[in-house]
Design an enzyme around this catalytic site. Structure first.
Site: not given
Ligand SMILES: NC(=O)c1cc2c(N)ncc(C(N)=O)c2s1
Length: 323
Positions: A39, A118, A120, A141
């Site tokens: 942009d 967890e 990602k 973000r």
């Molecule tokens: N950039 C970040 O802090 C995170 C990015 C991601 C992602 N893409 N998927 C899961 C988690 C998670 N379970 O915390 C996080 S945390």
């Protein structure tokens, strides 16, 4: 920006070039939701054309993008400052590096061996702000400090609650993603319409969320997994694993595959398990996130400028593309 010594002919020439670029980029953005430039590039080019036409009014043409008053909106969304920055994550690419990170943390910061593992999710990070339990703003973000307001588009996503089960003020962070099945169907439709297919589900989710027309977003079958909070005040839990259950009880969709680990063996087993299961998941993942499970400890460990000290991402190699 003054155009010293520029003749009218040169100004008209440059204006023609700028108009062609702006029209092409706007077409990519609005028609194919796959802009080839950021942009900011569009904005700068647009402003240069405005300056040229201001200094040389006689070169203005009726079809110039600057003349589309009213229906001409610059691609882009209102900016949203993140009071609490949306940090990225430090990455490791081997179990040895992962062990170094965890063992360093546990020994030097006296952190008990209690980590939450967890998945990602390979999507687009979003932040959702609720007041008295009502969704008031959703944003991307962006650069971590400043995101874009995509509230309208996020409200079309079924897994995002408009109203929480408790009237609390909370800001929640998570990932918006496009399930693999929706991605395949969307690309088939685009190819049937002679449009370029999206390269991967992540780009498809990003393109779908950055639509100025929310009806397009609504058709894209996006979903979310929420996993962090930007403020802890209203929560009844003091662990990451408890936080996920709390988010679920508030009405959010969380990823159920999390697991508390009490040893490196537990962490390694989780990594191996999901490296195996990855291809069969309904959504893309690009690794595992291992977090200190205690929320007060997360807070005291806090973050460096860019990444939290209390979490790490173990990255998988890129998934083989199913041709
Ligand atoms: N950039 C970040 O802090 C995170 C990015 C991601 C992602 N893409 N998927 C899961 C988690 C998670 N379970 O915390 C996080 S945390």
């Amino acid at each position: 920006m003054a155009f010293e010594g520029m003749t009218e002919a040169q100004a008209a020439n440059e204006a023609t070039t700028l108009r062609a670029k702006l029209n092409k980029w706007a077409d990519e953005y609005y028609t194919y939701d796959s802009p080839s430039v950021e942009d900011a590039v569009y904005d700068q080019t647009y402003q240069r054309l405005v300056a040229l036409e201001t200094q040389f009014p006689q070169i203005v043409t009726t079809d110039s993008p600057t003349q589309k008053v009213g229906d001409h909106t610059l691609p882009g969304f209102t900016k949203v400052p993140h009071e609490i920055p949306m940090l990225s994550l430090g990455d490791v690419f081997s179990k040895e590096e992962l062990g170094d990170f965890v063992n360093h943390l546990t020994t030097s910061d006296d952190v008990p061996f209690n980590y939450n593992c967890e998945l990602k999710i390979d999507g687009l990070a979003i932040s959702l702000k609720y007041e008295n339990g009502i969704l008031i703003q959703g944003s991307t973000r962006g650069n971590g400090q400043i995101g874009e307001d995509i509230t309208r588009n996020l409200k079309t996503i079924k897994s995002i609650p408009r109203k929480l089960t408790r009237p609390i003020n909370i800001e929640v962070r998570g990932e918006c993603y496009m399930p693999k099945s929706s991605f395949a169907a969307l690309n088939e439709e685009r190819q049937n319409n002679g449009q370029a297919p999206f390269a991967n589900p992540r780009n498809a989710a990003a393109g779908s969320l950055r639509q100025l027309d929310s009806r397009v977003t609504a058709r894209r079958k996006l979903s979310t997994f929420m996993y962090n909070v930007a403020n802890y005040d209203d929560l009844q839990t003091d662990t990451q694993s408890g936080l996920l259950e709390e988010l679920k009880s508030l009405g959010f969709t969380i990823n159920p595959s999390y697991q508390v680990a009490h040893s490196m063996a537990d962490i390694d087993a989780y990594v191996d398990k999901y490296q195996e299961l990855r291809d069969g998941l309904a959504y893309g993942i690009d690794g595992i996130v291992i977090k200190v499970n205690s929320l007060p400890l997360q807070r005291s460990l806090a973050a460096t400028v860019k990444v939290p000290r209390w979490a790490i991402a173990f990255k998988f190699p890129p998934e083989e593309v199913q041709t």
